[in-house]
Motif scaffolding. Structure first.
Motif, PDB file in Angstrom:
ATOM      1  N   GLY A 221       0.795  -1.218   0.000  1.00 49.51           N
ATOM      2  CA  GLY A 221       0.000   0.000   0.000  1.00 49.51           C
ATOM      3  C   GLY A 221       0.825   1.264   0.000  1.00 49.51           C
ATOM      4  N   GLU A 222       2.155   1.128   0.213  1.00 50.81           N
ATOM      5  CA  GLU A 222       3.029   2.297   0.202  1.00 50.81           C
ATOM      6  C   GLU A 222       3.478   2.665  -1.206  1.00 50.81           C
ATOM      7  OE1 GLU A 222       6.269   1.518   2.810  1.00 50.81           O
ATOM      8  OE2 GLU A 222       5.005   1.263   4.589  1.00 50.81           O
ATOM      9  N   TYR A 223       3.261   1.751  -2.156  1.00 55.10           N
ATOM     10  CA  TYR A 223       3.697   2.029  -3.524  1.00 55.10           C
ATOM     11  C   TYR A 223       2.706   2.974  -4.198  1.00 55.10           C
ATOM     12  CZ  TYR A 223       7.086  -1.731  -2.998  1.00 55.10           C
ATOM     13  OH  TYR A 223       8.131  -2.502  -2.572  1.00 55.10           O
ATOM     14  N   GLN A 224       3.233   4.047  -4.778  1.00 49.46           N
ATOM     15  CA  GLN A 224       2.366   5.096  -5.320  1.00 49.46           C
ATOM     16  C   GLN A 224       1.463   4.579  -6.440  1.00 49.46           C
ATOM     17  OE1 GLN A 224       4.355   8.498  -7.133  1.00 49.46           O
ATOM     18  NE2 GLN A 224       2.853   9.866  -6.224  1.00 49.46           N
ATOM     19  N   ALA A 225       1.978   3.694  -7.279  1.00 49.15           N
ATOM     20  CA  ALA A 225       1.177   3.188  -8.395  1.00 49.15           C
ATOM     21  C   ALA A 225      -0.070   2.456  -7.890  1.00 49.15           C
ATOM     22  CB  ALA A 225       2.013   2.261  -9.267  1.00 49.15           C
ATOM     23  N   LEU A 226       0.088   1.700  -6.795  1.00 48.64           N
ATOM     24  CA  LEU A 226      -1.058   0.979  -6.242  1.00 48.64           C
ATOM     25  C   LEU A 226      -2.026   1.943  -5.552  1.00 48.64           C
ATOM     26  CD1 LEU A 226       0.597  -2.288  -4.875  1.00 48.64           C
ATOM     27  CD2 LEU A 226      -0.192  -1.716  -7.178  1.00 48.64           C
ATOM     28  N   LYS A 227      -1.474   2.979  -4.943  1.00 48.23           N
ATOM     29  CA  LYS A 227      -2.354   3.995  -4.352  1.00 48.23           C
ATOM     30  C   LYS A 227      -3.235   4.624  -5.430  1.00 48.23           C
ATOM     31  CE  LYS A 227       0.682   5.459  -0.543  1.00 48.23           C
ATOM     32  NZ  LYS A 227       1.439   6.612   0.008  1.00 48.23           N
ATOM     33  N   HIS A 228      -2.640   4.881  -6.584  1.00 47.54           N
ATOM     34  CA  HIS A 228      -3.403   5.487  -7.675  1.00 47.54           C
ATOM     35  C   HIS A 228      -4.518   4.555  -8.149  1.00 47.54           C
ATOM     36  CE1 HIS A 228       0.028   8.458  -8.929  1.00 47.54           C
ATOM     37  NE2 HIS A 228      -0.552   8.765  -7.788  1.00 47.54           N
ATOM     38  N   GLN A 229      -4.229   3.266  -8.232  1.00 48.19           N
ATOM     39  CA  GLN A 229      -5.251   2.304  -8.654  1.00 48.19           C
ATOM     40  C   GLN A 229      -6.426   2.292  -7.680  1.00 48.19           C
ATOM     41  OE1 GLN A 229      -2.278  -1.103  -9.409  1.00 48.19           O
ATOM     42  NE2 GLN A 229      -3.962  -1.541 -10.819  1.00 48.19           N
ATOM     43  N   LEU A 230      -6.115   2.276  -6.402  1.00 46.79           N
ATOM     44  CA  LEU A 230      -7.174   2.262  -5.395  1.00 46.79           C
ATOM     45  C   LEU A 230      -7.947   3.579  -5.402  1.00 46.79           C
ATOM     46  CD1 LEU A 230      -5.217   0.514  -2.504  1.00 46.79           C
ATOM     47  CD2 LEU A 230      -7.076  -0.465  -3.868  1.00 46.79           C
ATOM     48  N   ALA A 271     -23.102   3.171 -14.853  1.00 45.92           N
ATOM     49  CA  ALA A 271     -21.996   3.764 -14.093  1.00 45.92           C
ATOM     50  C   ALA A 271     -21.595   2.900 -12.902  1.00 45.92           C
ATOM     51  CB  ALA A 271     -22.377   5.164 -13.625  1.00 45.92           C
ATOM     52  N   VAL A 272     -22.584   2.409 -12.163  1.00 46.51           N
ATOM     53  CA  VAL A 272     -22.269   1.617 -10.979  1.00 46.51           C
ATOM     54  C   VAL A 272     -21.661   0.268 -11.376  1.00 46.51           C
ATOM     55  CG1 VAL A 272     -23.199   0.494  -8.927  1.00 46.51           C
ATOM     56  CG2 VAL A 272     -24.053   2.740  -9.601  1.00 46.51           C
ATOM     57  N   ALA A 273     -22.218  -0.363 -12.398  1.00 41.64           N
ATOM     58  CA  ALA A 273     -21.679  -1.660 -12.825  1.00 41.64           C
ATOM     59  C   ALA A 273     -20.239  -1.527 -13.310  1.00 41.64           C
ATOM     60  CB  ALA A 273     -22.554  -2.259 -13.919  1.00 41.64           C
ATOM     61  N   ASP A 274     -19.932  -0.462 -14.036  1.00 40.14           N
ATOM     62  CA  ASP A 274     -18.565  -0.228 -14.476  1.00 40.14           C
ATOM     63  C   ASP A 274     -17.633  -0.016 -13.281  1.00 40.14           C
ATOM     64  OD1 ASP A 274     -19.064  -0.516 -17.155  1.00 40.14           O
ATOM     65  OD2 ASP A 274     -19.109   1.644 -17.610  1.00 40.14           O
ATOM     66  N   ALA A 275     -18.091   0.766 -12.305  1.00 44.79           N
ATOM     67  CA  ALA A 275     -17.268   1.037 -11.123  1.00 44.79           C
ATOM     68  C   ALA A 275     -17.032  -0.238 -10.310  1.00 44.79           C
ATOM     69  CB  ALA A 275     -17.942   2.098 -10.255  1.00 44.79           C
ATOM     70  N   ALA A 276     -18.077  -1.054 -10.159  1.00 43.05           N
ATOM     71  CA  ALA A 276     -17.930  -2.299  -9.407  1.00 43.05           C
ATOM     72  C   ALA A 276     -16.990  -3.260 -10.118  1.00 43.05           C
ATOM     73  CB  ALA A 276     -19.295  -2.947  -9.204  1.00 43.05           C
ATOM     74  N   TYR A 277     -17.069  -3.291 -11.445  1.00 42.31           N
ATOM     75  CA  TYR A 277     -16.183  -4.169 -12.210  1.00 42.31           C
ATOM     76  C   TYR A 277     -14.734  -3.703 -12.084  1.00 42.31           C
ATOM     77  CZ  TYR A 277     -14.703  -7.256 -16.004  1.00 42.31           C
ATOM     78  OH  TYR A 277     -14.093  -8.239 -16.741  1.00 42.31           O
ATOM     79  N   LEU A 278     -14.513  -2.384 -12.086  1.00 42.04           N
ATOM     80  CA  LEU A 278     -13.165  -1.852 -11.874  1.00 42.04           C
ATOM     81  C   LEU A 278     -12.664  -2.233 -10.483  1.00 42.04           C
ATOM     82  CD1 LEU A 278     -10.764  -0.073 -12.758  1.00 42.04           C
ATOM     83  CD2 LEU A 278     -12.022   1.893 -11.822  1.00 42.04           C
ATOM     84  N   SER A 279     -13.536  -2.151  -9.497  1.00 41.21           N
ATOM     85  CA  SER A 279     -13.165  -2.538  -8.139  1.00 41.21           C
ATOM     86  C   SER A 279     -12.768  -4.009  -8.087  1.00 41.21           C
ATOM     87  CB  SER A 279     -14.329  -2.266  -7.177  1.00 41.21           C
ATOM     88  OG  SER A 279     -13.978  -2.588  -5.848  1.00 41.21           O
ATOM     89  N   ALA A 280     -13.530  -4.857  -8.791  1.00 46.91           N
ATOM     90  CA  ALA A 280     -13.225  -6.293  -8.805  1.00 46.91           C
ATOM     91  C   ALA A 280     -11.877  -6.569  -9.464  1.00 46.91           C
ATOM     92  CB  ALA A 280     -14.343  -7.041  -9.535  1.00 46.91           C
ATOM     93  N   ARG A 281     -11.634  -5.944 -10.615  1.00 50.45           N
ATOM     94  CA  ARG A 281     -10.374  -6.157 -11.333  1.00 50.45           C
ATOM     95  C   ARG A 281      -9.182  -5.699 -10.505  1.00 50.45           C
ATOM     96  NH1 ARG A 281     -10.610  -3.489 -17.079  1.00 50.45           N
ATOM     97  NH2 ARG A 281      -8.467  -4.263 -17.026  1.00 50.45           N
ATOM     98  N   THR A 282      -9.326  -4.543  -9.862  1.00 45.19           N
ATOM     99  CA  THR A 282      -8.229  -4.007  -9.059  1.00 45.19           C
ATOM    100  C   THR A 282      -7.991  -4.880  -7.829  1.00 45.19           C
ATOM    101  OG1 THR A 282      -8.791  -1.769  -9.797  1.00 45.19           O
ATOM    102  CG2 THR A 282      -7.410  -1.958  -7.838  1.00 45.19           C
TER     103      THR A 282
END
Length: 327
Positions: A221-230, A271-282
């Motif tokens: 969680g300290e890596y900036q790239a992962l922070k950006h994904q979250l 919009a919500v389905a896209d956001a949830a799918y992004l959450s799942a992939r991440t």
């Protein structure tokens, strides 16, 4: 203008959340996966005691007489805990059908049964042709061409979500007249609320994991790239939330004009389905392969999210409805 939920609604959501948090839902879901639905139906009974299943049932039938706004609050919590069963069909769609049946139905007091926690499942050919979990439903219906028919469950099929069995029911006797558009609106928006809860649960789980998992001597969680994904996931979920409330308000304000709510409901669903799918992939990317195993709780959320992506209309279907509405 500030949009804020009534404190009574937020307190209600907190009570349902506390109930589910103390119910060991991962074990309940795994039992359902293995064919043992008793723990899940007991949870449904306790949820019904909170009044969540009676929100859209009229007060004259023992319900709360609430609106889609209150229902969205409940469904987001049910989604967050990945409650198994025909959730949207029972909470959002069945009350609309029960209202169309009226109090003198030959089927008995359907509204009262739904308010008391009876489960129902619904299929809409061409939009949502598969009815989920008919084996635990007291009522199976098929809605088509502004009519509702008794449904007879066909061959049961397993979903990518192991806690979900679907069937393509055969329509039988016509029992009521009800707007198919209205039923699809309620089913689609309810599914969006479930996905909002799932997306948030996966984000929270992934943030916690990123604070515990070390790689090369540092918490990931300290890596900036992962922070950006979250952060991207958090932004997507929060930006979709106003659309969810807009859809709920549209349903509440246009109860007799389903066409007026098509744009808002479908925009929220996309919009919500896209956001949830992004959450799942991440979540899967940051957890790694362990996140998709049956042993990890994240896998229960991932598969349910994937299954709900096409429930009550595909993304293409809802994008098409938005396009038609704004032309």
């Amino acid at each position: 203008m500030e949009f804020a939920l009534d404190p009574e609604i937020t307190d209600f959501a907190t009570s349902v959340d506390s109930l589910l948090a103390s119910s060991d839902m991962p074990s309940v879901i795994r039992a359902w996966n293995d064919g043992d639905t008793d723990p899940g139906t007991r949870v449904w009974g306790r949820v019904a005691e909170t009044g969540a299943t009676a929100l859209l049932i009229g007060e004259d039938s023992g319900g709360a007489g609430a609106t889609a706004v209150e229902a969205m609050v409940a469904l987001e919590v049910l989604g967050r805990h990945a409650v198994p069963g025909p959730v949207v069909e029972s909470v959002m769609v069945a009350p609309r059908i029960a209202g169309a049946l009226g109090g003198d139905s030959d089927l008995g007091d359907v509204a009262g049964e739904i308010a008391g926690g009876a489960l129902a499942t619904v299929a809409v050919p061409g939009v949502s042709p598969f009815a989920p979990d008919p084996h635990v439903a007291s009522h199976t219906w098929v809605a088509d061409d502004d009519s509702v028919f008794l449904g007879t469950a066909g061959e049961h099929r397993r979903s990518v979500d192991r806690a979900r069995t679907v069937t393509r029911p055969e329509p039988g006797a016509r029992i009521a007249a009800a707007s198919t558009t209205d039923l699809v609106n309620h089913g689609a928006l309810g599914t969006a609320a479930q996905l909002q809860g799932l997306g948030r649960a996966m984000l929270d789980m992934t943030v916690d994991y990123a604070k515990q998992r070390k790689q090369y001597g540092r918490f990931i969680g300290e890596y900036q790239a992962l922070k950006h994904q979250l952060a991207d996931v958090a932004i997507a979920l929060e930006m979709s939330r106003p659309l969810l409330w807009a859809g709920a308000l549209s349903l509440a304000e246009n109860p007799d004009d389903p066409a007026a709510s098509v744009r808002d409901v479908s925009a929220a669903r996309v919009a919500v389905a896209d956001a949830a799918y992004l959450s799942a992939r991440t979540a899967l990317q940051l957890h790694g392969a362990i996140g998709y195993t049956l042993e990890h709780d994240l896998g229960l959320l991932l598969t349910k999210t994937r299954a709900l992506q096409t429930a009550w209309g595909t993304q293409a279907f809802h994008r098409g409805r938005v396009l038609e509405a704004i032309r």
